[in-house]
Design a protein around this motif. Structure first.
Motif, PDB file in Angstrom:
ATOM      1  N   TRP A  75     -70.932  20.798  32.456  1.00 43.96           N
ATOM      2  CA  TRP A  75     -69.723  20.437  31.728  1.00 43.96           C
ATOM      3  C   TRP A  75     -70.012  20.131  30.265  1.00 43.96           C
ATOM      4  O   TRP A  75     -71.108  19.728  29.912  1.00 43.96           O
ATOM      5  CB  TRP A  75     -69.076  19.204  32.355  1.00 43.96           C
ATOM      6  CG  TRP A  75     -68.658  19.402  33.761  1.00 43.96           C
ATOM      7  CD1 TRP A  75     -69.400  19.140  34.891  1.00 43.96           C
ATOM      8  CD2 TRP A  75     -67.427  19.938  34.220  1.00 43.96           C
ATOM      9  NE1 TRP A  75     -68.687  19.467  36.003  1.00 43.96           N
ATOM     10  CE2 TRP A  75     -67.469  19.962  35.623  1.00 43.96           C
ATOM     11  CE3 TRP A  75     -66.280  20.396  33.571  1.00 43.96           C
ATOM     12  CZ2 TRP A  75     -66.409  20.421  36.401  1.00 43.96           C
ATOM     13  CZ3 TRP A  75     -65.227  20.852  34.349  1.00 43.96           C
ATOM     14  CH2 TRP A  75     -65.299  20.864  35.745  1.00 43.96           C
ATOM     15  N   LYS A  83     -60.191  20.172  32.445  1.00 42.67           N
ATOM     16  CA  LYS A  83     -60.126  19.946  33.894  1.00 42.67           C
ATOM     17  C   LYS A  83     -59.346  18.673  34.210  1.00 42.67           C
ATOM     18  O   LYS A  83     -58.530  18.649  35.133  1.00 42.67           O
ATOM     19  CB  LYS A  83     -61.537  19.872  34.486  1.00 42.67           C
ATOM     20  CG  LYS A  83     -61.580  19.585  35.972  1.00 42.67           C
ATOM     21  CD  LYS A  83     -60.719  20.525  36.812  1.00 42.67           C
ATOM     22  CE  LYS A  83     -61.277  21.911  36.893  1.00 42.67           C
ATOM     23  NZ  LYS A  83     -60.421  22.801  37.725  1.00 42.67           N
ATOM     24  N   GLU A  86     -55.725  19.362  33.950  1.00 44.84           N
ATOM     25  CA  GLU A  86     -55.272  20.153  35.098  1.00 44.84           C
ATOM     26  C   GLU A  86     -55.034  19.254  36.310  1.00 44.84           C
ATOM     27  O   GLU A  86     -54.024  19.398  37.007  1.00 44.84           O
ATOM     28  CB  GLU A  86     -56.309  21.227  35.461  1.00 44.84           C
ATOM     29  CG  GLU A  86     -56.389  22.383  34.509  1.00 44.84           C
ATOM     30  CD  GLU A  86     -57.529  23.345  34.846  1.00 44.84           C
ATOM     31  OE1 GLU A  86     -58.104  23.258  35.960  1.00 44.84           O
ATOM     32  OE2 GLU A  86     -57.861  24.187  33.981  1.00 44.84           O
TER      33      GLU A  86
END
Length: 188
Positions: A75, A83, A86
């Motif tokens: 990451w 993310k 999301e």
């Protein structure tokens, strides 16, 4: 984020707390990855959840949730930000997310320096230390871009607990180990 109102008239307000709880649940149960060769799985821990509401008969206008993520080399701050949004968007889009990225993962490759430290620790304690990246990162991240970094210190059984403590004998042994590392490193 919601709309403040009286609990007797919920249809005239928008209680953000159920969404906040659902967001916390969605974040804390999400499995980001299974780890990498050098790092354990990315971990998110909720550290604070609250609302500035001093009475039980008022629906609050907003609430807050703070969390900490210890992430691995799969990451970046940008990919994590995407993310997280999301995940949160699956619950609600009525939120503000502020990211404070201050700790990027780094690796010190094994070599002369790591061997020197391992040898001294083994000599002084009779135990061979493992080279790991457990615990995430630390202030060593500020030094890592300039030289090899290896962290060695006391055990973490009580770290950040109310009764955090250490053995004085362990601390004295640690001082001897640090001194030996400096002497051998600079005597080369």
């Amino acid at each position: 984020q919601g709309t403040q109102g009286h609990v007797a008239y919920p249809h005239m307000a928008d209680n953000p707390m159920p969404r906040l709880c659902a967001m916390g649940s969605a974040l804390s149960t999400y499995q980001f990855d299974e780890g990498t060769e050098f790092f354990s799985a990315t971990n998110l821990e909720i550290s604070t959840m609250g609302v500035e509401n001093k009475t039980a008969n008022v629906i609050p206008a907003d609430g807050s949730l703070k969390f900490n993520i210890r992430y691995n080399d799969k990451w970046t701050a940008e990919t994590l930000d995407k993310k997280l949004r999301e995940i949160l968007d699956t619950v609600s889009t009525k939120y503000t997310l502020t990211i404070n990225d201050s700790a990027h993962p780094f690796i010190t490759q094994t070599g002369e320096f790591t061997s020197l430290v391992q040898d001294i620790v083994t000599q002084e304690t009779g135990r061979t230390p493992a080279l790991t990246t457990g615990g995430g990162t630390s202030d060593a991240r500020f030094i890592a871009p300039y030289c090899p970094v290896l962290e060695f210190g006391l055990t973490n059984e009580t770290i950040h607990k109310v009764d955090e403590c250490l053995s004085v004998t362990d601390l004295q042994k640690l001082v001897i180990i640090y001194e030996q590392i400096l002497v051998k490193y600079f005597s080369k």
